[in-house]
Each structure stands twice: as structure tokens, then as C-alpha cells.
Scaffold this motif. Structure first.
Motif, PDB file in Angstrom:
ATOM      1  N   SER A  33       0.837  -1.191   0.000  1.00  0.00           N
ATOM      2  CA  SER A  33       0.000   0.000   0.000  1.00  0.00           C
ATOM      3  C   SER A  33       0.881   1.253   0.000  1.00  0.00           C
ATOM      4  CB  SER A  33      -0.935  -0.010   1.208  1.00  0.00           C
ATOM      5  OG  SER A  33      -0.266   0.377   2.350  1.00  0.00           O
ATOM      6  N   PHE A  34       0.408   2.264  -0.698  1.00  0.00           N
ATOM      7  CA  PHE A  34       1.187   3.475  -0.887  1.00  0.00           C
ATOM      8  C   PHE A  34       0.299   4.685  -0.609  1.00  0.00           C
ATOM      9  CE2 PHE A  34       2.058   7.051  -3.697  1.00  0.00           C
ATOM     10  CZ  PHE A  34       3.342   7.378  -3.295  1.00  0.00           C
ATOM     11  N   THR A  35       0.855   5.672   0.087  1.00  0.00           N
ATOM     12  CA  THR A  35       0.106   6.884   0.414  1.00  0.00           C
ATOM     13  C   THR A  35       0.953   8.102   0.091  1.00  0.00           C
ATOM     14  OG1 THR A  35      -0.893   5.687   2.249  1.00  0.00           O
ATOM     15  CG2 THR A  35      -1.158   8.057   2.267  1.00  0.00           C
ATOM     16  N   LEU A  36       0.347   9.081  -0.581  1.00  0.00           N
ATOM     17  CA  LEU A  36       1.052  10.340  -0.825  1.00  0.00           C
ATOM     18  C   LEU A  36       1.199  11.090   0.488  1.00  0.00           C
ATOM     19  CD1 LEU A  36      -0.635  11.789  -4.060  1.00  0.00           C
ATOM     20  CD2 LEU A  36       1.631  10.751  -3.886  1.00  0.00           C
ATOM     21  N   GLN A  37       2.315  11.785   0.643  1.00  0.00           N
ATOM     22  CA  GLN A  37       2.498  12.592   1.844  1.00  0.00           C
ATOM     23  C   GLN A  37       3.000  13.971   1.460  1.00  0.00           C
ATOM     24  OE1 GLN A  37       4.999   9.689   3.767  1.00  0.00           O
ATOM     25  NE2 GLN A  37       6.850  10.877   3.261  1.00  0.00           N
ATOM     26  N   LEU A  58       2.247  16.354  -4.907  1.00  0.00           N
ATOM     27  CA  LEU A  58       2.006  16.933  -6.228  1.00  0.00           C
ATOM     28  C   LEU A  58       2.988  16.441  -7.279  1.00  0.00           C
ATOM     29  CD1 LEU A  58       1.287  20.548  -4.962  1.00  0.00           C
ATOM     30  CD2 LEU A  58      -0.347  19.063  -6.114  1.00  0.00           C
ATOM     31  N   THR A  59       3.901  15.580  -6.874  1.00  0.00           N
ATOM     32  CA  THR A  59       4.991  15.233  -7.786  1.00  0.00           C
ATOM     33  C   THR A  59       5.172  13.737  -8.022  1.00  0.00           C
ATOM     34  OG1 THR A  59       6.487  15.288  -5.897  1.00  0.00           O
ATOM     35  CG2 THR A  59       6.341  17.293  -7.225  1.00  0.00           C
ATOM     36  N   HIS A  60       4.575  12.877  -7.202  1.00  0.00           N
ATOM     37  CA  HIS A  60       4.900  11.447  -7.282  1.00  0.00           C
ATOM     38  C   HIS A  60       4.400  10.817  -8.585  1.00  0.00           C
ATOM     39  CE1 HIS A  60       5.202   7.229  -6.136  1.00  0.00           C
ATOM     40  NE2 HIS A  60       6.102   7.650  -5.261  1.00  0.00           N
ATOM     41  N   PRO A  61       5.204   9.906  -9.165  1.00  0.00           N
ATOM     42  CA  PRO A  61       4.771   9.260 -10.415  1.00  0.00           C
ATOM     43  C   PRO A  61       3.495   8.436 -10.292  1.00  0.00           C
ATOM     44  CG  PRO A  61       6.885   8.354  -9.627  1.00  0.00           C
ATOM     45  CD  PRO A  61       6.585   9.548  -8.802  1.00  0.00           C
TER      46      PRO A  61
END
Lengths: 272, 390
Positions: free
Chosen positions: B300-304, B309-312
């Protein structure tokens, strides 16, 4: 009849021998006392010539500020280094007889330490203005404290021997400069209690504290000082100032136990 | 002779060191991790990673989300919930009842577990539940808020179509509560606001000074923020960027992001070290982001904060870019989502994407730069999705 005469004669001789032995013992003791007095006089004052004088002391201070006993929450002392400095002072003394006297002095000193400890579930609160974070910290704490000021010791003086003198009595200190700061890191705080929110405090972003303004300016305790006369007019000494008052003010809640200053001074003294 | 004195003094100091007492027993009593014992997590739990949950220290409710099919009360899959074992990782020395790893019936509202600390002095009760995934709602009027347990600040939530509360909104208020214990509820960065709104309440985000603790932690300001996701207070001081965890599972394709806002910048823009930056003017930030919620290994992956605003993994973004500074009139925005990748319909169906909607009163607030007093009001926000019944 002849037997009785023998007995009497034997008794007389032995009494005379006893008396003679007592005589010689007394003269030996007198001689020793004279020697001792001469020895005392040689190494320092005696009541014969007033027994008053001064001692100028110069020394180096080592020691630390610590809770006593160490609370169970302190798990390990990782590092300790004294951050003392020099001490310079003058004592005046007065002997009332060959052994007993009184001394009082005034000394300038610099004290300090740097210590790092591992703590576990260590109740603490940090107060910043009107904001407070309190809870139980588990992790590493590094503290540094420095003080400088004046001490007035008032001590009973006892000459253990010609060359040794012990002093013991209360002292009062006034700190002109004082600071107490540090940081906690590599651990976490449970806010409020051990079941509260866990707040991680990493080594990369430690939490700094500075309790300098919460320190007292006056303190007191007991001082013990041992002097050894190396040569005429020159002593080496070691003294221990055992603080009996908390370094922090009474209304200071952050550190939940009292911290006492315990500092030793090692140095040389000139007496006359 | 001096050596003897030195030795004596050293002995005295070492004496203090050697008085270290026996180690006290642990006082903590947390469930740190909960692991469902299952071979086929994907067949019934929301996804494979759902079976393992790290439990935040403040939480006493542990929820495992079930697949969408469980929204039907008569779904046959419910049977397997009558016999589920969970392994818990506890604070060392702590004990748990019922027994760790024992099987229980979770169909009757969950099971309560009682954890006691090693020293016996502290207890915590945990409620462990299995519930069907709660689809995020897409219209937000900011009327649903309540006090947190200690009544220091408000939390926002939404109601699902089934009428369940969904705790989808997070703020940095819990972090502010730590640094400013003296703050009144009105002084928090994110508060409900009745005085100005399109209807009912709006939400007011204001960049606040965090006081002396903020200086101590080098986090001098707290921007008002409100976002779909979770705020990990435990990490708030350690790694603030990692504490804002953006997004929750979503199963629709968003098309437009619209709503109303008012903004006025604070007077003095400061950098992280508190130095005023002459001539700098603060800006707000409002955006919605859709991203893939697993990494290349299926974890599982979560933006932080530092990659939101930049993650692929980001699939689509709708961001307000003209940032009007007008506090007298409401500014309407209606921004289309810009897609960087094709939507995978299969992934969408199984909640393989996360949606986050983010508002903040200082665009660089995540890095603790901004102007104290910058104020953003937001109201009547909507994320329009494909195939949505209007």
C-alpha cells in the motif's frame, strides 16, 4: 622468719621497679607530646602563637548536578564530563586549642557538567510561556549546566595530625551566572500518561529545552575539606560541596525531582 | 596525594552512576499491530495489504475494511467472519484478553480486547471491527463536524449513502494542540466558520503562530489545512511531511473539482527559521489528486507532504492556479482534472486508487513557511465524477 624477710624485700624492690617504670613512661610521653607540639608548631599554628591565620586556595572544580538517589527512570548514563573551572578563595581560621578551630571563607567558583542518559517512562513536562507539553518520555536526554558565583563556607576545623586537617560545615552560595539546558531525542513522549498519544522525537529533530531562568540564585549545603601540608606554608586540598538545596526554584514543575549540585574542588593552598 | 583526592572524587561521582536502580516494568499497553490470520486476504478484505494494520498510538478502534460485496447484509461471505483469529503485537510485557490469536465471531459489531501493561498499572480497551468499505462522498458542505475527545478542536466527517459516518477529513489541528496547549478552540488553524459562508458553515483555515514550542521544534507556523486522508500525530514532530497522509480509497473517475473560496494573505511572510521575507506574499492552495494506492511491489502506498504533487503514482490532478486574493467576495472555481495516465477500470473497481482533496491557507505551509494570519475560507466543494447520477 627468714622467709618473711625475703618476701618483704622482693615486694620493696618490685615497687621501686614499678615506680621507676612509671617515671620512664611519663618522661617518654612528655617527650612525645613535646615532639608532637613541636611537630604541630612546625606544620602550622598552635594555640601557643594565637592560632590565627589565612589560607589562600586555588583549585579546579569537578562534579555534577544530579537527583539523589537516581530515580529508576534513569536507565543508563551514557556520557559524563565535568565542565567545571577554577576556584579561587581565601579562608580565615582560628584555633582554640591544638586540634580544634573554626574557619570561614569566601570563594569564587565555576561549576558545570555535561551528561547524557537513557531514560524510560520518565515523567516530564516542558513549560514554554503559557503552553505546556507533559507526559512520559522514553529515549535519550543530554543536559549541560554551568554556574559561577561565590561561596561562603563556615566550618569546624580539626587537626587529625600534624600535617592533616579536616574541615566540615555548612556553606552558602550565590550564583552570579547559571544555565541549565539540553535536548531530548531518539525516543518518544506519551502525552499526558503512558496511554496517551505517542509523539516521536527523533535524533534528526531533537526537542531543546532551557531551564536557566528557573534556577535559584542562592543555595546551601555541607562542605568537607581535607588539607594536607606538603611543605611549610603549602597545602594540597580536596573539598566537596554537597548541595542540600534544589538548583531549581520551588515553583518549577518541569523536572519532577530535586537536582542537587555536588562538586569537588582539588587544588593547592598557601597558608600563613 | 592529589591523585588520591582525584581518585576519591571520581569514586564519589562513579558512586552516583552506580546507584542505577532496577529497570521499572513497562507502563505502556498498546496494540502496536494487528494481523488477520488468513491465506486469501484478497478474497474478502478490501485488498491484500488490509490484513496487516499498524495501529496509531492514539487509536483504540481498529477497523478492517471488507470488499464491496459485503455491503449486502445477506452476502454469503459474512459467514467466514464468524471465526476469525487476529494476532496482535503488543507493548513488550503487556497482556491481552481475550487471548492473543484466539478466534472470535466478528459479525456482531466486533470484539472488544482489553490490554494491561506489564506493571499492571495501565489498561486500554480496543474495539476491533470488520466493516464493508465506505465509499468516499463527493459533495462537501462542511456542516458535519464534532469535537475531538478532549474538546480542544473540531473534526470533520461525512455521511455515506448508507448513513454511516465516514471520518475522511483530517487536519493538522492535533499537532497544533501539542504545541499550543493554551490555545482556545477559536485559535486553532482549522475551525468551522459561521460568519461567512455560502450556506450554513464554511471552514476557516488560518495560518497560526505555534509559539515557543514551535521555535523549539523549528516549526514556527501551522498553516490551516483540511484534507481527505489521515494525520499521523506520532510523526508530526519527527517528520512533518510524513505526518500528512493524503488520500483514501476511491472507486470513481473524477472529472471536475469545484467550489468557493475567499483568501487574504497574512502581513509578513516568514521562512522556516522565522526570518521575514520582504516582498513575499502568501498564497493558498486548493487541489484534488487521484493516484494509484499501491507501489510496484503491491504494497500500500500513500502520498504525503513532500510528494503529493509530484509522485509518479499520480494519475490526475485538478489544482486552483489563479489564487485570487479577495476576502470580500467568494471566488468560484471549477477546474477539470488533468489526467497523466489512463484509468484502469479494473483497478478502479477494486478501490486501487486514492482520492485526496486538499486545502491550505499557506501554499508552503508544509515546509513551515508562510505568513501568520493568512486566511482561507472554503465552502460548497464538489468533485464531479464520471457516470454519476446528477
Amino acid at each position: 622468719m627468714k622467709r618473711l624477710k625475703y618476701i618483704l624485700m622482693t615486694l620493696c624492690f618490685s615497687a621501686a621497679g614499678l615506680l621507676q617504670a612509671q617515671e620512664s613512661m611519663k618522661s617518654l610521653m612528655d617527650e612525645r607530646r613535646e615532639n608532637r607540639e613541636a611537630n604541630y608548631a612546625k606544620w602550622g599554628p598552635t594555640s601557643e602563637h594565637d592560632g590565627m591565620g589565612f589560607i589562600v586556595r586555588a583549585g579546579y572544580v569537578i562534579g555534577g548536578t544530579s537527583p539523589l538517589p537516581l530515580p529508576a527512570e534513569i536507565r543508563k548514563i551514557n556520557e559524563f564530563s565535568p565542565k567545571g573551572g577554577f576556584s579561587l578563595g581565601i579562608d580565615g581560621y582560628k584555633y582554640f586549642n591544638m586540634r580544634w578551630g573554626l574557619s570561614a571563607g569566601l570563594r569564587f567558583f565555576m561549576q558545570g557538567m555535561h551528561t547524557g542518559a537513557n531514560v524510560k517512562n520518565y515523567g516530564m513536562s516542558i513549560v514554554m510561556g503559557e503552553d505546556i507539553v507533559s507526559g512520559n518520555f522514553t529515549g535519550t536526554d543530554i543536559t549541560e549546566t554551568r554556574m559561577s558565583g561565590f561561596t561562603i563556607p563556615v566550618m569546624a576545623t580539626y587537626r587529625v595530625g600534624a600535617r592533616w586537617t579536616f574541615n566540615l560545615g555548612p556553606y552558602f552560595s550565590y550564583w552570579i551566572y547559571r544555565d541549565f539546558d539540553g535536548h531530548v531525542f531518539d525516543g518518544y513522549l506519551r502525552e499526558g500518561s503512558p496511554v496517551g498519544q505517542k509523539i516521536t522525537i527523533s535524533a534528526d529533530n531533537p526537542a531543546f529545552y532551557d531551564f536557566s531562568d528557573d534556577m535559584r540564585s542562592c543555595s546551601w549545603g555541607m562542605e568537607f575539606c581535607a588539607d594536607f601540608r606538603v611543605r611549610e606554608h603549602l597545602n594540597v586540598f580536596g573539598l566537596l560541596d554537597w548541595g542540600l538545596s534544589d538548583v531549581f526554584k520551588d515553583d518549577f514543575q518541569t523536572v519532577t525531582f530535586p537536582m542537587y549540585p555536588i562538586y569537588a574542588t582539588l587544588g593547592v593552598a598557601y597558608y600563613y | 596525594m592529589r591523585k588520591i583526592f582525584f581518585g576519591l572524587s571520581l569514586a564519589a561521582i562513579l558512586g552516583l552512576v552506580s546507584c542505577i536502580q532496577d529497570e521499572p516494568l513497562n507502563a505502556e499497553c498498546d496494540i502496536e499491530q494487528a494481523v488477520v490470520v488468513t491465506d486469501d486476504a484478497e478474497a474478502w478484505l478490501l485488498n491484500a495489504s488490509e490484513a496487516v494494520q499498524d495501529v496509531p498510538s492514539a487509536d483504540t478502534t481498529i477497523v478492517f475494511y471488507l470488499r464491496e460485496e459485503f455491503m449486502d447484509e445477506n452476502y454469503e461471505g459474512w459467514d467466514r467472519l464468524k471465526d476469525v483469529a487476529i494476532n496482535f503485537r503488543l507493548t513488550p510485557g503487556a497482556t491481552i484478553t481475550p487471548e492473543n490469536g484466539s478466534a472470535h465471531d466478528f459479525t456482531q459489531g466486533g470484539v472488544y480486547y482489553h490490554v494491561t501493561s506489564e506493571d499492571g498499572a495501565w489498561q486500554r480497551n480496543y474495539h476491533v471491527m470488520f466493516i464493508p468499505v465506505q465509499p468516499l462522498t463527493v459533495t462537501y458542505d462542511f456542516e458535519n463536524f464534532r469535537w475531538e475527545s478532549l474538546e480542544r478542536y473540531c473534526e470533520w466527517f461525512e455521511y455515506s449513502d448508507q448513513g454511516n459516518e465516514i471520518n475522511m477529513w483530517a487536519t493538522a489541528n492535533p499537532g497544533f494542540a501539542i504545541s499550543k496547549s493554551s490555545a482556545t478552540p477559536e485559535e486553532f488553524p482549522t475551525i468551522p466558520w459561521e460568519n461567512e459562508s455560502i450556506s450554513g458553515h464554511s471552514v476557516k483555515l488560518e495560518t497560526r503562530d505555534t509559539g515557543l514550542f514551535g521555535v523549539m521544534m523549528n516549526m514556527r507556523i501551522a498553516a490551516g489545512n483540511l484534507f481527505i486522508g489521515t494525520f499521523d500525530v506520532a510523526n508530526a514532530l519527527q517528520d512533518a511531511m510524513a505526518a500528512t497522509r493524503f488520500g483514501l480509497p476511491f472507486n470513481k473517475k473524477p472529472l471536475r473539482f469545484e467550489g468557493y473560496y475567499k483568501f487574504k494573505p497574512g502581513e509578513k511572510f516568514q521562512n522556516r527559521t522565522g526570518v521575514i521575507q520582504e516582498g513575499w506574499v502568501d498564497d493558498p492552495d486548493l487541489y484534488a489528486v487521484l493516484y494509484e494506492n499501491t507501489d510496484e511491489n503491491g504494497q500500500s502506498f500513500t502520498l504525503q507532504g513532500d510528494n503529493v504533487l509530484t509522485h509518479p503514482n499520480i494519475v490526475a490532478l485538478a489544482r486552483v492556479t489563479d489564487r485570487v486574493h479577495d476576502f470580500d467576495n467568494w471566488t468560484h472555481f471549477d477546474i477539470p482534472f488533468e489526467y497523466y495516465k489512463e484509468i484502469d477500470e479494473e483497478r478502479l473497481k477494486t478501490y486501487g486508487y486514492n482520492l485526496s482533496v486538499v486545502f491550505t491557507s499557506s501554499i508552503e505551509g508544509g515546509a513551515f513557511c508562510g505568513a501568520v494570519g493568512s486566511t482561507l475560507l472554503v465552502d460548497e466543494v464538489k468533485v464531479t465524477c464520471e457516470d454519476e447520477d446528477e
